[in-house]
Design a protein around this motif. Structure first.
Motif, PDB file in Angstrom:
ATOM      1  N   LEU A  38       0.817  -1.213   0.000  1.00 29.76           N
ATOM      2  CA  LEU A  38       0.000   0.000   0.000  1.00 29.76           C
ATOM      3  C   LEU A  38       0.851   1.264   0.000  1.00 29.76           C
ATOM      4  O   LEU A  38       0.421   2.292  -0.506  1.00 29.76           O
ATOM      5  CB  LEU A  38      -0.934   0.003   1.212  1.00 29.76           C
ATOM      6  N   ILE A  69      -7.223   2.068  -3.396  1.00 27.00           N
ATOM      7  CA  ILE A  69      -6.943   1.521  -2.065  1.00 27.00           C
ATOM      8  C   ILE A  69      -8.228   1.624  -1.257  1.00 27.00           C
ATOM      9  O   ILE A  69      -8.840   2.690  -1.195  1.00 27.00           O
ATOM     10  CB  ILE A  69      -5.811   2.305  -1.375  1.00 27.00           C
ATOM     11  N   ASP A 112      -8.432  -2.961   2.476  1.00 25.85           N
ATOM     12  CA  ASP A 112      -7.007  -3.195   2.209  1.00 25.85           C
ATOM     13  C   ASP A 112      -6.157  -2.764   3.398  1.00 25.85           C
ATOM     14  O   ASP A 112      -5.227  -3.462   3.805  1.00 25.85           O
ATOM     15  CB  ASP A 112      -6.541  -2.410   0.978  1.00 25.85           C
TER      16      ASP A 112
END
Length: 146
Positions: free
Chosen positions: A65, A85, A89
């Protein structure tokens, strides 16, 4: 039901990174290098203690990420655009798979009711619904003014 403070802090940190970086890595000719942040900057801006930011940055980077660059001119930036995102997540990067009960985890046998539990098979759709709801919330929603 509440998120752990670490999952909450991870959302705060990712929101701050999104405000600074956004889709800069994809949209800027310099690859977003001017928008790189340090963990110290994230700690100062968010109020999350620096050691906690460091721990979360490691997890968020390992989960793909955040992207980290070392050395002079290095720093942190989002690994993909904030619209790509989700809150799911971020939570999973910190907490692992989203599950409301521990008995869903394979290999865990710490429940005294496990041998006679008739409810365990029914948690999977509930967990999927919770994960699905969090997966519908993009990080961009946490960056926008309320």
């Amino acid at each position: 039901m509440r998120l752990s403070s670490m999952a909450d802090y991870a959302v705060v940190i990712m929101s701050a990174a999104a405000r600074h970086c956004g889709a800069c890595a994809l949209a800027m000719p310099d690859g977003g290098k001017r928008s790189l942040l340090s963990a110290g900057q994230l700690a100062q801006e968010t109020g999350v203690p620096a050691p906690t930011v460091q721990k979360l940055v490691s997890k968020l980077t390992a989960a793909g990420l955040l992207r980290s660059s070392r050395g002079v001119g290095g720093g942190l930036r989002l690994a993909r655009p904030p619209a790509a995102i989700t809150i799911a997540d971020i939570v999973e990067a910190v907490e692992g798979p989203i599950a409301l009960t521990a008995c869903i985890d394979n290999g865990k046998h710490d429940c005294t009711l496990e041998g006679q539990c008739n409810v365990r098979p029914h948690w999977s759709p509930v967990n999927a619904a919770v994960r699905g709801a969090l997966a519908q919330v993009p990080l961009t929603q946490f960056v926008e003014e309320a």
